[in-house]
Design a protein around this motif. Sequence first.
Motif, PDB file in Angstrom:
ATOM      1  N   MET A  29       3.278   6.836  11.826  1.00 46.28           N
ATOM      2  CA  MET A  29       2.742   6.242  13.047  1.00 46.28           C
ATOM      3  C   MET A  29       1.919   4.989  12.776  1.00 46.28           C
ATOM      4  O   MET A  29       1.548   4.272  13.700  1.00 46.28           O
ATOM      5  CB  MET A  29       1.847   7.264  13.781  1.00 46.28           C
ATOM      6  CG  MET A  29       2.526   8.552  14.167  1.00 46.28           C
ATOM      7  SD  MET A  29       1.353   9.670  14.956  1.00 46.28           S
ATOM      8  CE  MET A  29       2.218  11.237  14.831  1.00 46.28           C
ATOM      9  N   SER A  30       1.582   4.755  11.511  1.00 44.10           N
ATOM     10  CA  SER A  30       0.734   3.609  11.171  1.00 44.10           C
ATOM     11  C   SER A  30       1.515   2.304  11.306  1.00 44.10           C
ATOM     12  O   SER A  30       2.738   2.303  11.422  1.00 44.10           O
ATOM     13  CB  SER A  30       0.193   3.750   9.750  1.00 44.10           C
ATOM     14  OG  SER A  30       1.238   3.643   8.802  1.00 44.10           O
ATOM     15  N   ILE A  31       0.789   1.205  11.301  1.00 45.22           N
ATOM     16  CA  ILE A  31       1.417  -0.127  11.341  1.00 45.22           C
ATOM     17  C   ILE A  31       0.946  -0.907  10.118  1.00 45.22           C
ATOM     18  O   ILE A  31      -0.242  -1.209   9.998  1.00 45.22           O
ATOM     19  CB  ILE A  31       1.037  -0.889  12.626  1.00 45.22           C
ATOM     20  CG1 ILE A  31       1.471  -0.093  13.860  1.00 45.22           C
ATOM     21  CG2 ILE A  31       1.659  -2.277  12.632  1.00 45.22           C
ATOM     22  CD1 ILE A  31       1.018  -0.700  15.165  1.00 45.22           C
ATOM     23  N   PRO A  32       1.892  -1.234   9.200  1.00 45.36           N
ATOM     24  CA  PRO A  32       3.291  -0.792   9.191  1.00 45.36           C
ATOM     25  C   PRO A  32       3.395   0.686   8.812  1.00 45.36           C
ATOM     26  O   PRO A  32       2.448   1.243   8.251  1.00 45.36           O
ATOM     27  CB  PRO A  32       3.918  -1.689   8.117  1.00 45.36           C
ATOM     28  CG  PRO A  32       2.793  -1.936   7.151  1.00 45.36           C
ATOM     29  CD  PRO A  32       1.563  -2.069   8.007  1.00 45.36           C
ATOM     30  N   PRO A  33       4.538   1.322   9.115  1.00 46.14           N
ATOM     31  CA  PRO A  33       4.733   2.712   8.681  1.00 46.14           C
ATOM     32  C   PRO A  33       4.511   2.825   7.172  1.00 46.14           C
ATOM     33  O   PRO A  33       4.947   1.981   6.396  1.00 46.14           O
ATOM     34  CB  PRO A  33       6.189   3.000   9.063  1.00 46.14           C
ATOM     35  CG  PRO A  33       6.443   2.073  10.209  1.00 46.14           C
ATOM     36  CD  PRO A  33       5.696   0.825   9.878  1.00 46.14           C
ATOM     37  N   LEU A  34       3.802   3.892   6.781  1.00 43.27           N
ATOM     38  CA  LEU A  34       3.281   4.008   5.421  1.00 43.27           C
ATOM     39  C   LEU A  34       4.267   4.624   4.436  1.00 43.27           C
ATOM     40  O   LEU A  34       4.777   5.731   4.654  1.00 43.27           O
ATOM     41  CB  LEU A  34       1.996   4.849   5.451  1.00 43.27           C
ATOM     42  CG  LEU A  34       1.234   5.031   4.148  1.00 43.27           C
ATOM     43  CD1 LEU A  34       0.636   3.700   3.684  1.00 43.27           C
ATOM     44  CD2 LEU A  34       0.122   6.077   4.328  1.00 43.27           C
ATOM     45  N   MET A  51       7.562   1.085   5.190  1.00 49.25           N
ATOM     46  CA  MET A  51       7.511  -0.373   5.258  1.00 49.25           C
ATOM     47  C   MET A  51       6.217  -1.000   4.727  1.00 49.25           C
ATOM     48  O   MET A  51       5.963  -2.181   4.932  1.00 49.25           O
ATOM     49  CB  MET A  51       7.725  -0.826   6.711  1.00 49.25           C
ATOM     50  CG  MET A  51       9.069  -0.394   7.283  1.00 49.25           C
ATOM     51  SD  MET A  51       9.249  -0.797   9.031  1.00 49.25           S
ATOM     52  CE  MET A  51       9.300  -2.585   8.973  1.00 49.25           C
ATOM     53  N   SER A  52       5.388  -0.211   4.028  1.00 47.97           N
ATOM     54  CA  SER A  52       4.110  -0.765   3.554  1.00 47.97           C
ATOM     55  C   SER A  52       4.165  -1.241   2.108  1.00 47.97           C
ATOM     56  O   SER A  52       3.165  -1.701   1.566  1.00 47.97           O
ATOM     57  CB  SER A  52       2.995   0.282   3.718  1.00 47.97           C
ATOM     58  OG  SER A  52       3.261   1.413   2.898  1.00 47.97           O
ATOM     59  N   VAL A  53       5.330  -1.132   1.480  1.00 48.34           N
ATOM     60  CA  VAL A  53       5.516  -1.603   0.102  1.00 48.34           C
ATOM     61  C   VAL A  53       6.735  -2.523   0.058  1.00 48.34           C
ATOM     62  O   VAL A  53       7.766  -2.209   0.645  1.00 48.34           O
ATOM     63  CB  VAL A  53       5.719  -0.434  -0.886  1.00 48.34           C
ATOM     64  CG1 VAL A  53       6.068  -0.955  -2.283  1.00 48.34           C
ATOM     65  CG2 VAL A  53       4.471   0.447  -0.945  1.00 48.34           C
ATOM     66  N   LYS A  54       6.574  -3.666  -0.623  1.00 49.73           N
ATOM     67  CA  LYS A  54       7.712  -4.586  -0.778  1.00 49.73           C
ATOM     68  C   LYS A  54       7.810  -5.042  -2.218  1.00 49.73           C
ATOM     69  O   LYS A  54       6.873  -4.864  -3.008  1.00 49.73           O
ATOM     70  CB  LYS A  54       7.571  -5.780   0.170  1.00 49.73           C
ATOM     71  CG  LYS A  54       6.410  -6.699  -0.154  1.00 49.73           C
ATOM     72  CD  LYS A  54       6.368  -7.913   0.781  1.00 49.73           C
ATOM     73  CE  LYS A  54       7.526  -8.846   0.530  1.00 49.73           C
ATOM     74  NZ  LYS A  54       7.432 -10.104   1.307  1.00 49.73           N
ATOM     75  N   VAL A 105       0.852  -1.198   0.000  1.00 52.36           N
ATOM     76  CA  VAL A 105       0.000   0.000   0.000  1.00 52.36           C
ATOM     77  C   VAL A 105       0.885   1.244   0.000  1.00 52.36           C
ATOM     78  O   VAL A 105       1.811   1.356   0.819  1.00 52.36           O
ATOM     79  CB  VAL A 105      -0.934   0.037   1.237  1.00 52.36           C
ATOM     80  CG1 VAL A 105      -1.741   1.340   1.252  1.00 52.36           C
ATOM     81  CG2 VAL A 105      -1.865  -1.171   1.257  1.00 52.36           C
ATOM     82  N   ILE A 106       0.601   2.167  -0.909  1.00 55.39           N
ATOM     83  CA  ILE A 106       1.270   3.469  -0.919  1.00 55.39           C
ATOM     84  C   ILE A 106       0.219   4.561  -0.796  1.00 55.39           C
ATOM     85  O   ILE A 106      -0.863   4.468  -1.384  1.00 55.39           O
ATOM     86  CB  ILE A 106       2.127   3.666  -2.203  1.00 55.39           C
ATOM     87  CG1 ILE A 106       2.938   4.965  -2.117  1.00 55.39           C
ATOM     88  CG2 ILE A 106       1.270   3.645  -3.465  1.00 55.39           C
ATOM     89  CD1 ILE A 106       3.986   5.105  -3.224  1.00 55.39           C
TER      90      ILE A 106
END
Length: 336
Positions: free
Chosen positions: A283-288, A329-332, A272-273
């Motif tokens: 602050m989101s989980i995972p950091p955005l 950390m929200s994109v791999k 997600v981006i």
Amino acid sequence: MSYTIKDVAKKANVSIATVSRILNGQGGYSEKTKFKVLKVIEELGYQPNAVARGLINKRTHTIGVLFPKLSSSLVTDLLDGIEKAANDNGSSVIVCHTESNGEKTMKYLQLLIEKRVDGIIFASEILKDEYYQFVTKTSMPMILLSTESYAYPVPFVKVNDFHAAYAAAKHLIDKGHTRIGMISGNKEDIIAGIPRIEGFKKALTDHNIPLGSENIVFSRGFTFPDGVEGLKSLIKQFPDATAIFAASDEMAIGALSAAYQMGIRVPDEVSVIGYDNLNLAEMSIPPLTTVEQPLAKMGETAAEMLFSILETGETPESRIMQHKIIERMSVKESKS
């Protein structure tokens, strides 16, 4: 007890005009008289009335800002920049919450003009003809922030939403994703909705990524609930999606929440981006991972442009601010 300029003049044994000149640094008095008046002002605790001083120097040292929504984190960041510039220029800020309501917007514009603000920043909303005509008749300087007008020659400060959305989609493509969905804002919104949708679509077509009606979910706005419902709808119509572009950070965080509720792991199962780089993004989980709009700098720039008009009388050039990808950390990488 509240003292007036008349009280100061009487106790200092000078005219009201002399006190006024001293307060406004206009000259025409001795240092001895200035010292005496300032000493009386201190003794009485006299506070000059800003509106009254404005009648003399034709400035009230206040600016008005109109926002369609005050609860948004985006507004907070824009306002931080506006207030910094206002404070640096010895001015205060009056904030008006329009709720995108035409009648309420007109009432606030009238109020700001009645209060003799020095200028107006009109933010995050379409500049309608009635707003433009009303403000223009008063010769009140105005700057658009996070919006622009195709119809009227009003200077603006914003990012290029088309290019920024293109960059977001391309980031997912560069990570190897070929099944990419979008949770968009309102498809009728010509300021932020349509340009972001078109930028996303252009990136996919330029890179030969499959694009059909299933790739995009259209929302009413750019809020957290829009993101929650948007993810549910997108997964339903496009279950093979491995990556999602959400048209705002609030929507992206809503999508993260919905994914958690549905047992979908981010980024292991879907990347997600977002768009904005609000404080909430880290602050989101995972950091955005997100596309940054330099919101505070945009607000500061808009206010500085307004003060430039007040000082020089010249209309400044509009400013397109630079966006950039903020990787968290929200994109791999996609393995497919």
